[in-house]
Scaffold this active site. Structure first.
Site, short mmCIF file in Angstrom:
data_model
loop_
_atom_site.label_atom_id
_atom_site.label_comp_id
_atom_site.label_asym_id
_atom_site.label_seq_id
_atom_site.Cartn_x
_atom_site.Cartn_y
_atom_site.Cartn_z
N ASP A 190 9.34 -6.24 68.39
CA ASP A 190 8.85 -5.03 67.74
C ASP A 190 8.57 -5.32 66.26
O ASP A 190 9.36 -5.99 65.58
CB ASP A 190 9.87 -3.90 67.87
CG ASP A 190 9.26 -2.54 67.56
OD1 ASP A 190 9.14 -1.72 68.48
OD2 ASP A 190 8.90 -2.31 66.38
N ASN B 75 10.21 5.77 75.67
CA ASN B 75 9.87 7.11 75.20
C ASN B 75 8.68 7.61 76.00
O ASN B 75 7.66 6.91 76.12
CB ASN B 75 9.52 7.06 73.71
CG ASN B 75 10.72 6.68 72.85
OD1 ASN B 75 11.83 7.13 73.11
ND2 ASN B 75 10.50 5.84 71.86
N GLN C 50 7.02 9.03 71.58
CA GLN C 50 6.09 7.97 72.00
C GLN C 50 4.86 7.99 71.10
O GLN C 50 4.17 9.01 70.99
CB GLN C 50 5.66 8.17 73.47
CG GLN C 50 4.75 7.04 73.95
CD GLN C 50 4.32 7.18 75.40
OE1 GLN C 50 4.58 8.18 76.06
NE2 GLN C 50 3.64 6.16 75.91
N HIS D 133 5.99 1.05 77.68
CA HIS D 133 6.76 -0.05 77.11
C HIS D 133 8.25 0.26 77.19
O HIS D 133 8.67 1.41 76.99
CB HIS D 133 6.36 -0.34 75.66
CG HIS D 133 6.27 0.85 74.76
ND1 HIS D 133 5.22 1.74 74.81
CD2 HIS D 133 7.11 1.30 73.79
CE1 HIS D 133 5.41 2.69 73.90
NE2 HIS D 133 6.55 2.45 73.27
N HIS E 265 11.80 -0.57 75.43
CA HIS E 265 12.43 -1.12 74.24
C HIS E 265 13.74 -1.79 74.68
O HIS E 265 14.59 -1.13 75.29
CB HIS E 265 12.79 -0.01 73.25
CG HIS E 265 11.64 0.73 72.65
ND1 HIS E 265 11.20 0.50 71.36
CD2 HIS E 265 10.85 1.72 73.14
CE1 HIS E 265 10.18 1.32 71.09
NE2 HIS E 265 9.96 2.07 72.16
#
Ligand code: AMP
Length: 111
Positions: free
Chosen positions: A29, A85, A92, A98, A100
């Site tokens: 990230d 999210n 989001q 995706h 995390h």
């Protein structure tokens, strides 16, 4: 217009890649919330969890296996968070599914 993650998948934007196969890409990230913060994304264009269909079950399972593998590689297998999210109210900001993978420190309560 393509979102950021589709542009990363297509090689138009760089990423700090930590895993890739034919179906899945994982990279660090850009604004990490913890010492380990990796995003695991499908190469298939899926906006979020509510868009997932039965045909995606194996892909979602494989994403979790990739998270498991990366948790070991980054030595956080004893304590990490794996979250997604879904939608604006959940925070989001990129409309491409995706996960995390977050760890490497004591994590606080969710929400
Ligand atoms: P979300 O809020 O669940 O949509 O999370 C999107 C995440 O993508 C955030 O944690 C961002 O820091 C991260 N992000 C945005 N752009 C990039 C990028 N180019 N490379 C890596 N991570 C990114």
């Amino acid at each position: 217009m393509k979102n950021v993650f589709l542009r990363i998948i297509d090689g138009e934007l760089p990423c700090d890649k930590v895993f890739e196969n034919e179906r899945i890409l994982a990279f660090k990230d850009i604004a990490p919330a913890a010492p380990v913060h990796i995003l695991i994304i499908p190469k298939k264009s899926i906006p979020n969890i509510v868009s997932v269909g039965k045909e995606d079950a194996a892909l979602l399972g494989e994403m979790i296996l990739v998270a498991n593998q990366l948790a070991h590689e980054f030595h956080i297998q004893d304590g990490f968070r794996l979250l997604t999210n879904n939608g604006k109210n959940a925070g989001q900001i990129i409309d491409h599914l995706h996960l995390h993978l977050i760890g490497g420190k004591q994590l606080g309560p969710i929400a």
